[in-house]
Write an enzyme that holds these catalytic residues in place. Structure first.
Site, PDB file in Angstrom:
ATOM      1  N   TYR A 161      -1.043   8.482  22.476  1.00  0.00           N
ATOM      2  CA  TYR A 161       0.014   9.057  21.622  1.00  0.00           C
ATOM      3  C   TYR A 161       1.007   7.990  21.149  1.00  0.00           C
ATOM      4  O   TYR A 161       2.210   8.240  21.091  1.00  0.00           O
ATOM      5  CB  TYR A 161       0.801  10.130  22.390  1.00  0.00           C
ATOM      6  CG  TYR A 161      -0.029  11.184  23.068  1.00  0.00           C
ATOM      7  CD1 TYR A 161      -0.918  11.967  22.348  1.00  0.00           C
ATOM      8  CD2 TYR A 161       0.090  11.411  24.440  1.00  0.00           C
ATOM      9  CE1 TYR A 161      -1.676  12.960  22.976  1.00  0.00           C
ATOM     10  CE2 TYR A 161      -0.658  12.407  25.070  1.00  0.00           C
ATOM     11  CZ  TYR A 161      -1.538  13.166  24.325  1.00  0.00           C
ATOM     12  OH  TYR A 161      -2.270  14.142  24.955  1.00  0.00           O
ATOM     13  N   LYS A 186      -3.339  19.172  36.666  1.00  0.00           N
ATOM     14  CA  LYS A 186      -1.974  18.640  36.783  1.00  0.00           C
ATOM     15  C   LYS A 186      -1.431  18.734  38.214  1.00  0.00           C
ATOM     16  O   LYS A 186      -1.847  17.985  39.077  1.00  0.00           O
ATOM     17  CB  LYS A 186      -1.057  19.358  35.799  1.00  0.00           C
ATOM     18  CG  LYS A 186      -1.484  19.129  34.337  1.00  0.00           C
ATOM     19  CD  LYS A 186      -0.383  18.569  33.520  1.00  0.00           C
ATOM     20  CE  LYS A 186      -0.788  18.397  32.075  1.00  0.00           C
ATOM     21  NZ  LYS A 186      -0.231  17.227  31.470  1.00  0.00           N
ATOM     22  N   ASP A 238      -4.806  29.647  30.844  1.00  0.00           N
ATOM     23  CA  ASP A 238      -4.663  28.197  31.051  1.00  0.00           C
ATOM     24  C   ASP A 238      -3.325  27.980  31.756  1.00  0.00           C
ATOM     25  O   ASP A 238      -2.262  28.022  31.120  1.00  0.00           O
ATOM     26  CB  ASP A 238      -4.712  27.485  29.688  1.00  0.00           C
ATOM     27  CG  ASP A 238      -4.533  25.983  29.819  1.00  0.00           C
ATOM     28  OD1 ASP A 238      -4.152  25.519  30.909  1.00  0.00           O
ATOM     29  OD2 ASP A 238      -4.760  25.273  28.816  1.00  0.00           O
ATOM     30  N   TYR A 290      -1.584  24.797  23.211  1.00  0.00           N
ATOM     31  CA  TYR A 290      -2.171  23.462  23.444  1.00  0.00           C
ATOM     32  C   TYR A 290      -3.027  23.548  24.706  1.00  0.00           C
ATOM     33  O   TYR A 290      -2.561  24.004  25.760  1.00  0.00           O
ATOM     34  CB  TYR A 290      -1.079  22.403  23.637  1.00  0.00           C
ATOM     35  CG  TYR A 290      -1.656  21.069  24.045  1.00  0.00           C
ATOM     36  CD1 TYR A 290      -2.187  20.192  23.099  1.00  0.00           C
ATOM     37  CD2 TYR A 290      -1.722  20.687  25.383  1.00  0.00           C
ATOM     38  CE1 TYR A 290      -2.758  18.983  23.469  1.00  0.00           C
ATOM     39  CE2 TYR A 290      -2.290  19.476  25.769  1.00  0.00           C
ATOM     40  CZ  TYR A 290      -2.806  18.636  24.806  1.00  0.00           C
ATOM     41  OH  TYR A 290      -3.376  17.439  25.174  1.00  0.00           O
TER      42      TYR A 290
HETATM   43  C1  LIG Z   1      -1.709  23.945  29.146  1.00  0.00           C
HETATM   44  C2  LIG Z   1      -2.513  22.670  29.148  1.00  0.00           C
HETATM   45  N1  LIG Z   1      -3.852  22.730  29.088  1.00  0.00           N
HETATM   46  C3  LIG Z   1      -4.610  21.621  29.110  1.00  0.00           C
HETATM   47  C4  LIG Z   1      -4.042  20.367  29.171  1.00  0.00           C
HETATM   48  C5  LIG Z   1      -4.911  19.136  29.178  1.00  0.00           C
HETATM   49  O1  LIG Z   1      -4.878  18.521  30.427  1.00  0.00           O
HETATM   50  P1  LIG Z   1      -5.341  16.993  30.582  1.00  0.00           P
HETATM   51  O2  LIG Z   1      -4.321  16.167  29.890  1.00  0.00           O
HETATM   52  O3  LIG Z   1      -5.379  16.771  32.066  1.00  0.00           O
HETATM   53  O4  LIG Z   1      -6.686  16.876  29.974  1.00  0.00           O
HETATM   54  C6  LIG Z   1      -2.637  20.261  29.220  1.00  0.00           C
HETATM   55  C7  LIG Z   1      -1.994  18.945  29.231  1.00  0.00           C
HETATM   56  O5  LIG Z   1      -0.834  18.785  28.953  1.00  0.00           O
HETATM   57  C8  LIG Z   1      -1.863  21.437  29.218  1.00  0.00           C
HETATM   58  O6  LIG Z   1      -0.516  21.382  29.277  1.00  0.00           O
END
Ligand SMILES: Cc1ncc(COP(=O)(O)O)c(C=O)c1O
Length: 431
Positions: free
Chosen positions: A27, A278, A249, A155
């Site tokens: 980024y 995470k 998610d 996202y």
């Molecule tokens: C809600 C959500 N899903 C998926 C992801 C993607 O995770 P990663 O960066 O470990 O691939 C993120 C990352 O910020 C996220 O906040």
């Protein structure tokens, strides 16, 4: 190159100068952005820089390090595991840490979410969930269900499948629009009328829909947008009554970030598939988990290998990552993380709410251990100035888009939370 915000090239360690020309940063517009900071170590809620400065971390490294950095219990668990078995393949082999973690995740996640498929990152946990939903229908003989319903502002990651279900109008997905599978993107139904419209949409596209994917309560990297529990509950009810699998998610929201262990609990809903990553490992090492309810898992059983879930990331269920995740769950059991999140919510509200009065501030919102100051506009030069202003004050706060946010470690002391909020006020007043 000088390190960000300081002009301290002379202090930069040899590895920094030697390696920087070979690294490609995430980024980052590398032609114009200030170079990154050289970190030597982390400790608790602090990031120690190689030049001797220390930053108070307001982000918990992309909201992962919920117990702070280097928690002794986690370090001990990972060290012991690394000594015994850093890794072993997960095809045909299992190990205690993975099975223990699967059992504990099945117990701690809502309802009968019961079967855990491990991967190595959040994006891959999402890819796995999408593929599970697609194949769930193929195995049932319905091959036309190839689209996902997803939400504006969402996202779900940076891989192509995850980008396709993210909001392509904002963020970085727009660049790749032509290459992404077309999905059904709609607004979150925040009112009763919108819920009725949402249900009509589901009915009109019924034969095409494989699953609905949602970030419950908070759409994270899409702009830290909040919605209430009723909104996500109405999405879940619409999905349930039509037999459409719901994917939650919780990669951002899971593990106490919104004040509950999982955001789905606020809406008292049990998704059919849940994605975690995470803070799953307390922010120590990459791990993803995609957890399915029994009816999803059962759809993959039979005597035909083609019905099985044919996916297997090389480093899935990495033993050191599982040790970290088990140690992190120990800490959720033995230390008052959810109380700390509730306390942080009150402190963030107290510290950030007055900033609403500042010129250029569009909104201030707080939920659990998430504090957001949304600006009317944040052009790039100003964004860089903001970032620099935080570093000069000894704070690690990293705005993006039009958002200045705090997602600190849940263990952060009151005075440190106050310092972060005050720092945001000072930096915003200074621009
Ligand atoms: C809600 C959500 N899903 C998926 C992801 C993607 O995770 P990663 O960066 O470990 O691939 C993120 C990352 O910020 C996220 O906040």
């Amino acid at each position: 190159m000088a390190a960000e915000g300081a002009g301290r090239a002379a202090d930069a360690p040899g590895w920094f100068e030697a390696g920087l020309p070979h690294i490609w940063l995430p980024y980052t517009q590398m032609a114009v952005e200030p170079p990154p900071l050289a970190v030597s170590s982390t400790d608790g809620v602090h990031i120690d820089l190689a030049d001797g400065r220390q930053l108070l971390d307001g982000t918990a490294s992309w909201w992962t390090a919920c117990h702070g950095y280097n928690h002794p219990h986690m370090v001990a668990a990972m060290t012991e595991q690394a000594r015994r078995m850093p890794h072993v393949m997960f095809g045909g082999l299992v190990h205690e840490g993975a099975l223990r973690l699967a059992r504990r995740l099945a117990a701690v996640t809502p309802g009968d979410l019961d079967r855990v498929f491990f991967s190595d990152s959040g994006s891959v946990a999402v890819e796995v969930a999408l593929k599970m939903a697609l194949q769930y229908w193929v195995n049932a003989g319905e091959t036309g269900r190839t689209r996902f319903v997803c939400f504006e502002g969402g996202y779900h990651g940076d891989t192509l499948g995850a980008m396709a279900v993210s909001d392509s109008e904002q963020g970085f997905a727009a660049t790749f629009r032509g290459a992404l599978a077309a999905q059904i993107t709609t607004a979150l139904p925040r009112t009763r009328a919108a819920a009725a419209e949402f249900e009509s949409l589901l009915d009109s596209r019924r034969g095409e829909i494989a699953a609905i994917i949602v970030e419950p309560l908070v759409q994270g990297a899409g702009g830290m947008l909040f919605h209430d529990a009723d909104t996500v509950a109405s999405v879940a009810a619409a999905a349930r009554s039509r037999g459409i699998p719901l994917i939650a998610d919780e990669i951002f929201t899971g593990f106490g970030r919104t004040g509950q262990m999982f955001a789905c609990q606020a809406a008292q809903l049990v998704p059919d598939i849940m994605c975690l990553s995470k803070a799953l490992t307390g922010g120590a090492v990459g791990l993803g988990a995609t957890i399915a309810r029994p009816h999803i898992f059962d759809a993959f059983l039979g005597d035909d290998l083609a019905c099985a879930f044919m996916h297997g990331p090389t480093y899935m269920a990495n033993p050191v990552a599982c040790a970290a995740a088990n140690a992190s769950l120990d800490l959720f059991e033995s230390e008052p993380r959810l109380d700390q999140a509730a306390r942080m919510e009150a402190l963030l509200r107290q510290g950030l709410e007055p900033l609403r009065a500042l010129e250029g501030v569009a909104d201030v919102r707080v939920l659990g251990a998430i504090g957001v100051v949304e600006l009317d506009d944040l052009p790039l030069p100003l964004l860089y100035r903001l970032r620099r202003g935080f570093i000069e004050r000894g704070l690690w706060v990293r705005p993006f888009g039009r958002i200045v946010y705090l997602t600190p470690a849940l263990v952060m002391e009151d005075a440190e939370i106050d310092r972060l909020c005050a720092g945001i006020g000072e930096v915003l007043r200074g621009i």
